[in-house]
Motif scaffolding. Structure first.
Motif, PDB file in Angstrom:
ATOM      1  N   GLY A  31       0.819  -1.207   0.000  1.00  0.00           N
ATOM      2  CA  GLY A  31       0.000   0.000   0.000  1.00  0.00           C
ATOM      3  C   GLY A  31       0.851   1.253   0.000  1.00  0.00           C
ATOM      4  N   ALA A  32       1.907   1.269   0.810  1.00  0.00           N
ATOM      5  CA  ALA A  32       2.808   2.420   0.847  1.00  0.00           C
ATOM      6  C   ALA A  32       3.522   2.585  -0.490  1.00  0.00           C
ATOM      7  CB  ALA A  32       3.816   2.261   1.978  1.00  0.00           C
ATOM      8  N   LEU A  33       3.887   1.485  -1.100  1.00  0.00           N
ATOM      9  CA  LEU A  33       4.566   1.547  -2.393  1.00  0.00           C
ATOM     10  C   LEU A  33       3.649   2.123  -3.472  1.00  0.00           C
ATOM     11  CD1 LEU A  33       7.208   0.752  -3.830  1.00  0.00           C
ATOM     12  CD2 LEU A  33       6.131  -1.424  -4.363  1.00  0.00           C
ATOM     13  N   ILE A  34       2.387   1.734  -3.435  1.00  0.00           N
ATOM     14  CA  ILE A  34       1.438   2.249  -4.423  1.00  0.00           C
ATOM     15  C   ILE A  34       1.157   3.728  -4.189  1.00  0.00           C
ATOM     16  CG2 ILE A  34      -0.979   2.096  -5.152  1.00  0.00           C
ATOM     17  CD1 ILE A  34      -0.716  -0.947  -4.771  1.00  0.00           C
ATOM     18  N   VAL A  35       1.042   4.133  -2.927  1.00  0.00           N
ATOM     19  CA  VAL A  35       0.728   5.526  -2.620  1.00  0.00           C
ATOM     20  C   VAL A  35       1.897   6.448  -2.938  1.00  0.00           C
ATOM     21  CG1 VAL A  35       0.259   7.125  -0.726  1.00  0.00           C
ATOM     22  CG2 VAL A  35      -1.040   5.021  -0.913  1.00  0.00           C
ATOM     23  N   PHE A  36       3.094   6.063  -2.521  1.00  0.00           N
ATOM     24  CA  PHE A  36       4.254   6.938  -2.686  1.00  0.00           C
ATOM     25  C   PHE A  36       5.046   6.675  -3.961  1.00  0.00           C
ATOM     26  CE2 PHE A  36       3.756   6.729   2.008  1.00  0.00           C
ATOM     27  CZ  PHE A  36       3.369   8.037   2.183  1.00  0.00           C
ATOM     28  N   GLY A  37       4.723   5.619  -4.675  1.00  0.00           N
ATOM     29  CA  GLY A  37       5.503   5.223  -5.835  1.00  0.00           C
ATOM     30  C   GLY A  37       5.353   6.038  -7.095  1.00  0.00           C
ATOM     31  N   PRO A  38       4.151   6.416  -7.496  1.00  0.00           N
ATOM     32  CA  PRO A  38       3.997   7.066  -8.811  1.00  0.00           C
ATOM     33  C   PRO A  38       4.775   8.369  -8.983  1.00  0.00           C
ATOM     34  CG  PRO A  38       1.864   6.355  -8.021  1.00  0.00           C
ATOM     35  CD  PRO A  38       2.845   6.135  -6.910  1.00  0.00           C
ATOM     36  N   GLY A  39       4.995   9.115  -7.951  1.00  0.00           N
ATOM     37  CA  GLY A  39       5.695  10.388  -8.088  1.00  0.00           C
ATOM     38  C   GLY A  39       7.172  10.296  -7.792  1.00  0.00           C
ATOM     39  N   SER A  40       7.709   9.094  -7.735  1.00  0.00           N
ATOM     40  CA  SER A  40       9.112   8.961  -7.370  1.00  0.00           C
ATOM     41  C   SER A  40       9.895   8.210  -8.448  1.00  0.00           C
ATOM     42  CB  SER A  40       9.233   8.213  -6.037  1.00  0.00           C
ATOM     43  OG  SER A  40       8.879   6.864  -6.213  1.00  0.00           O
ATOM     44  N   ALA A  41      11.159   8.003  -8.175  1.00  0.00           N
ATOM     45  CA  ALA A  41      12.015   7.288  -9.111  1.00  0.00           C
ATOM     46  C   ALA A  41      11.762   5.783  -9.089  1.00  0.00           C
ATOM     47  CB  ALA A  41      13.474   7.565  -8.779  1.00  0.00           C
ATOM     48  N   VAL A  42      10.927   5.324  -8.186  1.00  0.00           N
ATOM     49  CA  VAL A  42      10.629   3.894  -8.060  1.00  0.00           C
ATOM     50  C   VAL A  42       9.546   3.468  -9.045  1.00  0.00           C
ATOM     51  CG1 VAL A  42       9.989   2.116  -6.390  1.00  0.00           C
ATOM     52  CG2 VAL A  42      11.213   4.107  -5.618  1.00  0.00           C
ATOM     53  N   ALA A  43       8.841   4.414  -9.632  1.00  0.00           N
ATOM     54  CA  ALA A  43       7.698   4.123 -10.497  1.00  0.00           C
ATOM     55  C   ALA A  43       7.993   3.108 -11.610  1.00  0.00           C
ATOM     56  CB  ALA A  43       7.148   5.416 -11.085  1.00  0.00           C
ATOM     57  N   PRO A  44       9.098   3.207 -12.347  1.00  0.00           N
ATOM     58  CA  PRO A  44       9.332   2.193 -13.391  1.00  0.00           C
ATOM     59  C   PRO A  44       9.463   0.777 -12.851  1.00  0.00           C
ATOM     60  CG  PRO A  44      10.768   4.074 -13.712  1.00  0.00           C
ATOM     61  CD  PRO A  44      10.099   4.260 -12.394  1.00  0.00           C
ATOM     62  N   PHE A  45       9.950   0.636 -11.626  1.00  0.00           N
ATOM     63  CA  PHE A  45      10.101  -0.687 -11.042  1.00  0.00           C
ATOM     64  C   PHE A  45       8.768  -1.239 -10.565  1.00  0.00           C
ATOM     65  CE2 PHE A  45      14.177   1.489 -10.345  1.00  0.00           C
ATOM     66  CZ  PHE A  45      14.956   0.677 -11.175  1.00  0.00           C
ATOM     67  N   ILE A  46       7.853  -0.365 -10.148  1.00  0.00           N
ATOM     68  CA  ILE A  46       6.524  -0.811  -9.734  1.00  0.00           C
ATOM     69  C   ILE A  46       5.782  -1.392 -10.916  1.00  0.00           C
ATOM     70  CG2 ILE A  46       4.302  -0.042  -8.844  1.00  0.00           C
ATOM     71  CD1 ILE A  46       5.785   2.065  -7.253  1.00  0.00           C
ATOM     72  N   TYR A  47       5.874  -0.744 -12.065  1.00  0.00           N
ATOM     73  CA  TYR A  47       5.151  -1.215 -13.247  1.00  0.00           C
ATOM     74  C   TYR A  47       5.703  -2.565 -13.729  1.00  0.00           C
ATOM     75  CZ  TYR A  47       3.294   3.467 -13.224  1.00  0.00           C
ATOM     76  OH  TYR A  47       2.692   4.626 -12.839  1.00  0.00           O
ATOM     77  N   THR A  48       6.956  -2.846 -13.504  1.00  0.00           N
ATOM     78  CA  THR A  48       7.503  -4.140 -13.913  1.00  0.00           C
ATOM     79  C   THR A  48       7.034  -5.248 -12.987  1.00  0.00           C
ATOM     80  OG1 THR A  48       9.534  -3.787 -12.661  1.00  0.00           O
ATOM     81  CG2 THR A  48       9.529  -3.123 -14.954  1.00  0.00           C
ATOM     82  N   LEU A  49       6.652  -4.929 -11.754  1.00  0.00           N
ATOM     83  CA  LEU A  49       6.145  -5.951 -10.822  1.00  0.00           C
ATOM     84  C   LEU A  49       4.763  -6.418 -11.218  1.00  0.00           C
ATOM     85  CD1 LEU A  49       7.232  -4.523  -7.354  1.00  0.00           C
ATOM     86  CD2 LEU A  49       8.219  -6.457  -8.577  1.00  0.00           C
ATOM     87  N   PHE A  50       3.969  -5.522 -11.762  1.00  0.00           N
ATOM     88  CA  PHE A  50       2.593  -5.870 -12.094  1.00  0.00           C
ATOM     89  C   PHE A  50       2.459  -5.956 -13.579  1.00  0.00           C
ATOM     90  CE2 PHE A  50       2.444  -3.551  -8.054  1.00  0.00           C
ATOM     91  CZ  PHE A  50       1.918  -4.546  -7.262  1.00  0.00           C
TER      92      PHE A  50
END
Length: 50
Positions: A31-50
């Protein structure tokens, strides 16, 4: 917020359901990753997980 965590801990301790703790921790982290992820440098890695 703290009342919810306290009640959850008391429930797990009383009914010996400690196996629920890792599930809740993972859900909180996702949940924290989804909330804080889109506006950060982690966003490309989140999209590869899903």
């Amino acid at each position: 917020m703290f009342d919810l965590l306290k009640d959850l801990w008391l429930f797990m301790r009383e009914r010996k359901k400690f196996w629920l703790a890792p599930i809740f921790i993972v859900l909180l982290l996702l949940g924290a990753l989804i909330v804080f992820g889109p506006g950060s440098a982690v966003a490309p890695f989140i999209y590869t997980l899903f």
